[in-house]
Design an enzyme around this catalytic site. Structure first.
Site, PDB file in Angstrom:
ATOM      1  N   CYS A 126     -58.164 140.914 -60.117  1.00  0.00           N
ATOM      2  CA  CYS A 126     -58.982 141.851 -60.782  1.00  0.00           C
ATOM      3  C   CYS A 126     -59.154 141.604 -62.266  1.00  0.00           C
ATOM      4  CB  CYS A 126     -58.246 143.179 -60.708  1.00  0.00           C
ATOM      5  SG  CYS A 126     -56.632 143.201 -60.812  1.00  0.00           S
ATOM      6  N   HIS A 235     -58.362 148.453 -65.821  1.00  0.00           N
ATOM      7  CA  HIS A 235     -57.520 147.399 -66.608  1.00  0.00           C
ATOM      8  C   HIS A 235     -58.343 147.177 -67.927  1.00  0.00           C
ATOM      9  CE1 HIS A 235     -55.390 146.576 -63.298  1.00  0.00           C
ATOM     10  NE2 HIS A 235     -55.717 145.418 -62.863  1.00  0.00           N
TER      11      HIS A 235
HETATM   12  N1  NAP Z   1     -55.031 146.942 -56.564  1.00  0.00           N
HETATM   13  C1  NAP Z   1     -55.914 145.984 -57.235  1.00  0.00           C
HETATM   14  O1  NAP Z   1     -56.534 146.436 -58.227  1.00  0.00           O
HETATM   15  C2  NAP Z   1     -56.309 144.723 -56.732  1.00  0.00           C
HETATM   16  C3  NAP Z   1     -57.419 144.203 -57.075  1.00  0.00           C
HETATM   17  C4  NAP Z   1     -57.837 142.793 -56.807  1.00  0.00           C
HETATM   18  C5  NAP Z   1     -56.840 142.260 -55.766  1.00  0.00           C
HETATM   19  N2  NAP Z   1     -56.035 142.978 -55.005  1.00  0.00           N
HETATM   20  C6  NAP Z   1     -55.336 142.518 -53.818  1.00  0.00           C
HETATM   21  O2  NAP Z   1     -55.665 143.353 -52.854  1.00  0.00           O
HETATM   22  C7  NAP Z   1     -54.616 143.392 -51.730  1.00  0.00           C
HETATM   23  C8  NAP Z   1     -54.286 144.797 -51.632  1.00  0.00           C
HETATM   24  O3  NAP Z   1     -54.029 145.535 -53.018  1.00  0.00           O
HETATM   25  P1  NAP Z   1     -53.908 146.996 -52.744  1.00  0.00           P
HETATM   26  O4  NAP Z   1     -53.531 147.222 -54.270  1.00  0.00           O
HETATM   27  O5  NAP Z   1     -54.731 147.845 -51.926  1.00  0.00           O
HETATM   28  O6  NAP Z   1     -52.286 147.260 -51.971  1.00  0.00           O
HETATM   29  P2  NAP Z   1     -51.703 148.422 -51.377  1.00  0.00           P
HETATM   30  O7  NAP Z   1     -52.089 149.664 -51.958  1.00  0.00           O
HETATM   31  O8  NAP Z   1     -50.141 148.132 -51.435  1.00  0.00           O
HETATM   32  O9  NAP Z   1     -52.188 148.308 -49.815  1.00  0.00           O
HETATM   33  C9  NAP Z   1     -51.589 147.376 -48.992  1.00  0.00           C
HETATM   34  C10 NAP Z   1     -52.304 147.376 -47.676  1.00  0.00           C
HETATM   35  O10 NAP Z   1     -51.874 146.050 -46.601  1.00  0.00           O
HETATM   36  C11 NAP Z   1     -51.388 146.672 -45.542  1.00  0.00           C
HETATM   37  N3  NAP Z   1     -50.316 145.928 -44.990  1.00  0.00           N
HETATM   38  C12 NAP Z   1     -49.220 145.856 -45.693  1.00  0.00           C
HETATM   39  N4  NAP Z   1     -48.375 144.954 -44.669  1.00  0.00           N
HETATM   40  C13 NAP Z   1     -49.299 144.558 -43.671  1.00  0.00           C
HETATM   41  C14 NAP Z   1     -48.924 143.970 -42.616  1.00  0.00           C
HETATM   42  N5  NAP Z   1     -47.772 143.437 -42.353  1.00  0.00           N
HETATM   43  N6  NAP Z   1     -49.995 143.897 -41.723  1.00  0.00           N
HETATM   44  C15 NAP Z   1     -51.236 144.313 -41.990  1.00  0.00           C
HETATM   45  N7  NAP Z   1     -51.487 145.011 -43.020  1.00  0.00           N
HETATM   46  C16 NAP Z   1     -50.250 145.231 -44.020  1.00  0.00           C
HETATM   47  C17 NAP Z   1     -51.143 147.977 -46.053  1.00  0.00           C
HETATM   48  O11 NAP Z   1     -50.958 148.866 -44.738  1.00  0.00           O
HETATM   49  P3  NAP Z   1     -49.944 150.073 -44.677  1.00  0.00           P
HETATM   50  O12 NAP Z   1     -50.666 151.401 -45.381  1.00  0.00           O
HETATM   51  O13 NAP Z   1     -50.009 150.406 -43.048  1.00  0.00           O
HETATM   52  O14 NAP Z   1     -48.588 149.724 -45.209  1.00  0.00           O
HETATM   53  C18 NAP Z   1     -52.204 148.426 -46.850  1.00  0.00           C
HETATM   54  O15 NAP Z   1     -53.285 148.844 -45.973  1.00  0.00           O
HETATM   55  C19 NAP Z   1     -53.446 142.663 -52.497  1.00  0.00           C
HETATM   56  O16 NAP Z   1     -53.685 141.199 -52.203  1.00  0.00           O
HETATM   57  C20 NAP Z   1     -53.905 142.528 -53.961  1.00  0.00           C
HETATM   58  O17 NAP Z   1     -53.045 141.408 -54.623  1.00  0.00           O
HETATM   59  C21 NAP Z   1     -55.621 144.224 -55.470  1.00  0.00           C
END
Ligand code: NAP
Length: 330
Positions: A126, A235
């Site tokens: 991001c 950000h």
């Molecule tokens: N947040 C940002 O601004 C951002 C920006 C760019 C990239 N990213 C990337 O995007 C990804 C997700 O980020 P997020 O912020 O959305 O995280 P998050 O809110 O913590 O959500 C994580 C997601 O992954 C799922 N998950 C966790 N363990 C899993 C498993 N064993 N099998 C299948 N699904 C699983 C979770 O499901 P449950 O709800 O069932 O736990 C949830 O849907 C990360 O790789 C992060 O680096 C995030």
């Protein structure tokens, strides 16, 4: 087209669903997946009820495209399984970004390098996306020699546990499940992601390496300090840029104003500058405080803000999907 989302219940996954709900992308089916604890959870999509399914069940549906937003470990484990079954994977995690045989895409900048053979496509970090969106057109014009960037990153960038930590601490509860070692409420942490042996954090190294890969120029010198702040809207980045050629502030304002996806908010007489509170829910990159750096030749300072969950993640991934559809690569 059959589309799957892995990580549908997360911060990014929910925004992906929200954006798709408001788009006219021709979907025959949408499948949602997350961890085992979320199986059966309900979502509404275009008036229909959808249920979260197991990732293995999603694999068996043989989706044409899968958007992964469930962390690097899940992407490493599952992305190739999907691509081997014929799906195109657009991955939001860091799992594949620096692999030489995988492309790292910001559609406004380098979508043209994509072709039909790309089965796993990476979405940049991001903080990288908003930085490169601004750097790239300036590099084309003046050739960048060096960039010094300090980030002020929203807790939403760490996911839903981090957002919950901030909300709970705000209410006085410091015993909740934690994303950060220290309190984030009324605090700032010079620490995003883990510390590496060289003293930098992984987030800082991602910002440096991904920027060079997307701009496709290893000669640009970049240094970064990534900081987590108790903000939820987006950000922010303070950026100092030294060019090889003499920049002109008026021309820079003009270049950035004409760049698709960028909004210039720069009128200090009227107190106009970008702020994370007002970037929330928007797809654009906001830039302001554009001024000469009087301390060194050919240099400027500027301030970039964007909603990390939208252009920093979900919006960028959907733009990649739209490009693939337009080119008939899927
Ligand atoms: N947040 C940002 O601004 C951002 C920006 C760019 C990239 N990213 C990337 O995007 C990804 C997700 O980020 P997020 O912020 O959305 O995280 P998050 O809110 O913590 O959500 C994580 C997601 O992954 C799922 N998950 C966790 N363990 C899993 C498993 N064993 N099998 C299948 N699904 C699983 C979770 O499901 P449950 O709800 O069932 O736990 C949830 O849907 C990360 O790789 C992060 O680096 C995030």
């Amino acid at each position: 087209m059959k589309l799957g989302i892995v990580g549908a219940t997360g911060m990014v996954g929910r925004i992906i669903i929200d954006i798709l709900n408001n788009k006219q992308i021709p979907l025959n089916s949408l499948y949602l997946s997350a961890s085992n604890k979320s199986i059966g959870k309900e979502f509404f999509f275009k008036g229909k009820k959808l249920f979260v399914i197991e990732i293995n069940d999603l694999l068996n549906k043989k989706p044409d495209v899968v958007l992964f937003s469930a962390g690097a470990k899940i992407s490493k484990k599952w992305a190739t399984k999907f691509s081997e079954k014929g799906s195109v994977v657009i991955d939001n995690s860091s799992a594949w970004r620096m692999c030489t045989d995988k492309k790292l895409i910001i559609p406004e900048i380098n979508s043209k390098i994509l072709d039909k053979k790309d089965k796993i496509i990476s979405n940049p970090n991001c903080s990288t996306i908003q930085l490169v969106m601004v750097l790239y057109p300036l590099h084309i014009k003046y050739s960048i020699q060096r960039v010094v960037v300090s980030t002020y990153q929203s807790v939403t960038g760490t996911g839903k546990i981090a957002l919950n930590q901030l909300c709970e601490e705000e209410k006085g509860n410091y015993n909740c499940k934690k994303a950060y070692t220290y309190p984030i409420y009324r605090n700032i942490l010079p620490h995003c992601d883990f510390f590496m042996k060289n003293g930098y954090t992984a987030e800082e190294i991602k910002l440096i390496n991904e920027t060079k890969k997307i701009i496709n120029d290893k000669k640009i010198n970049i240094t970064a300090t990534s900081v987590r702040v108790p903000v939820t809207g987006g950000h922010s980045e303070s950026v100092n840029i030294t060019f090889n050629n003499k920049p002109c502030i008026n021309k820079i304002l003009n270049i950035l104003s004409n760049q698709k996806g960028i909004v210039v908010q720069d009128n200090v007489k009227m107190d106009i500058y970008p702020m994370p509170l007002y970037s929330h829910g928007k797809d654009e990159i906001f830039v302001g405080r554009i001024r000469k750096d009087f301390s060194i030749k050919n240099s400027i300072n500027l301030w970039i803000v964007s909603d990390n969950l939208r252009k920093g993640a979900a919006t960028n991934a959907i733009q990649i999907l739209e490009y693939l559809i337009k080119k008939k690569y899927i």
